[in-house]
Structure formats: structure tokens, C-alpha cells
Design an enzyme around this catalytic site. Structure first.
Site, short mmCIF file in Angstrom:
data_model
loop_
_atom_site.label_atom_id
_atom_site.label_comp_id
_atom_site.label_asym_id
_atom_site.label_seq_id
_atom_site.Cartn_x
_atom_site.Cartn_y
_atom_site.Cartn_z
N ASP A 101 0.85 -1.19 0.00
CA ASP A 101 0.00 0.00 0.00
C ASP A 101 0.89 1.24 0.00
O ASP A 101 1.92 1.30 0.69
CB ASP A 101 -0.91 -0.01 1.24
CG ASP A 101 -2.03 1.00 1.14
OD1 ASP A 101 -3.20 0.57 1.05
OD2 ASP A 101 -1.76 2.22 1.16
N HIS A 136 -10.18 -5.09 -3.09
CA HIS A 136 -8.85 -5.31 -2.52
C HIS A 136 -8.98 -5.68 -1.06
O HIS A 136 -9.83 -5.16 -0.35
CB HIS A 136 -7.96 -4.07 -2.68
CG HIS A 136 -8.56 -2.80 -2.18
ND1 HIS A 136 -9.51 -2.11 -2.88
CD2 HIS A 136 -8.36 -2.09 -1.04
CE1 HIS A 136 -9.87 -1.02 -2.22
NE2 HIS A 136 -9.19 -0.99 -1.08
N GLY A 161 -16.00 2.89 3.73
CA GLY A 161 -14.77 3.67 3.57
C GLY A 161 -13.94 3.25 2.38
O GLY A 161 -12.73 3.49 2.33
P1 DGP Z 1 -9.69 1.69 0.47
O1 DGP Z 1 -9.92 2.93 1.29
O2 DGP Z 1 -10.10 0.43 1.21
O3 DGP Z 1 -10.33 1.78 -0.89
O4 DGP Z 1 -8.14 1.56 0.30
C1 DGP Z 1 -7.44 2.04 -0.81
C2 DGP Z 1 -5.98 1.91 -0.51
O5 DGP Z 1 -5.28 2.01 -1.72
C3 DGP Z 1 -5.42 2.97 0.43
O6 DGP Z 1 -4.91 2.34 1.60
C4 DGP Z 1 -4.31 3.63 -0.35
C5 DGP Z 1 -4.05 2.66 -1.48
N1 DGP Z 1 -3.67 3.27 -2.73
C6 DGP Z 1 -4.33 4.24 -3.41
N2 DGP Z 1 -3.70 4.53 -4.56
C7 DGP Z 1 -2.63 3.69 -4.63
C8 DGP Z 1 -1.59 3.51 -5.59
O7 DGP Z 1 -1.52 4.15 -6.65
N3 DGP Z 1 -0.65 2.57 -5.31
C9 DGP Z 1 -0.69 1.84 -4.16
N4 DGP Z 1 0.28 0.94 -3.99
N5 DGP Z 1 -1.66 1.98 -3.24
C10 DGP Z 1 -2.61 2.90 -3.47
#
Ligand code: DGP
Length: 118
Positions: free
Chosen positions: A28, A95, A88
Site C-alpha cells: 500500500d 482489494h 470507507g
Molecule cells: P480503500 O480505502 O479500502 O479503498 O483503500 C485504498 C488503498 O489504496 C489505500 O490504503 C491507499 C491505497 N492506494 C491508493 N492509490 C494507490 C496507488 O496508486 N498505489 C498503491 N500501492 N496503493 C494505493
């Protein structure tokens, strides 16, 4: 195309932990724990609420393999999936957050009052 589909297509970079034909796990970008990895199906599914049971059946051993790869299978970890607005969910591609690397808090700072979760 959604942001995670772009990661699948390698149009965006990711720090990949494990990948096979159908699933991918990568760190993340905003970690909330010492280990914070996202596990996704490569095909676009909006959330857990839309996923079919065949995909979930195959995703389960993949997630377990990710946990072994990260070395948290014996010590334990947390698996979270946010669904929709109240859940949220910010990225609308299914994911699972795999969190670990130490003893995780569970009370979220609101003790025993369920309304403080809001
Ligand atoms: P959620 O709130 O459950 O939809 O979590 C989305 C997650 O995705 C958040 O913890 C940050 C992560 N995230 C968002 N954009 C990117 C990205 O471009 N790359 C990565 N590795 N993570 C990302």
C-alpha cells in the site's frame, strides 16, 4: 480504467509482493501498519459485494501464500476489505488489506462504545 487496473497493466508502478495469472499483491502506498499489502484480483470487480464465489475460492489460497511470503503466517495478520461508501472504500476495485508486522490494535480508540466507530 481504474487505478488498480492500471497497476495490473503496469501503466502505474507498484511494489509487488506476489503475482500470478489472476491475482496480485503489492505494498500500500500509505501504509497503516509495518506491513500493509493490498491483494487484488486482476480482473476488475468493484468490491467484495460483487465478487463471485469461484474468484474468492481461488483468492483464498493466494492470500495465504502472500502471508507466507511476507513471513506473517505464523505470527498472525489482519485482513480487511472496505465496501462502498459507509465501509470507507476509496478505490472501487476489490482489494483486501493485509496488515501485520506487530501486534495490531483492535479497539480503534473508541473502547466499548459502538457509536464512536462513526
Ligand atoms: P480503500 O480505502 O479500502 O479503498 O483503500 C485504498 C488503498 O489504496 C489505500 O490504503 C491507499 C491505497 N492506494 C491508493 N492509490 C494507490 C496507488 O496508486 N498505489 C498503491 N500501492 N496503493 C494505493
Amino acid at each position: 480504467m481504474c487505478i488498480f487496473c492500471k497497476i495490473v497493466e503496469k501503466e502505474l508502478p507498484s511494489n509487488t509482493v506476489l503475482e500470478n495469472e489472476e491475482f496480485m499483491a503489492f505494498h500500500d502506498i500509505y501504509p497503516k501498519a509495518p506491513i500493509h499489502v493490498l491483494v487484488i484480483p486482476k480482473k476488475h470487480v468493484e468490491s467484495f459485494h460483487e465478487v463471485d464465489s469461484d474468484t474468492m475460492a481461488k483468492m483464498t489460497p493466494f492470500i495465504q501464500e502472500v502471508a507466507r511470503t511476507l513471513g506473517v503466517d505464523k505470527t498472525g495478520y489482519r485482513l480487511v476489505t472496505n465496501i462502498g461508501s459507509d465501509g470507507g472504500q476509496e478505490v472501487l476495485h476489490l482489494h483486501f488489506h493485509l496488515l501485520g508486522g506487530g501486534k495490531l490494535r483492535w479497539d480503534h480508540g473508541h473502547g466499548d462504545d459502538p457509536h464512536k466507530a462513526l
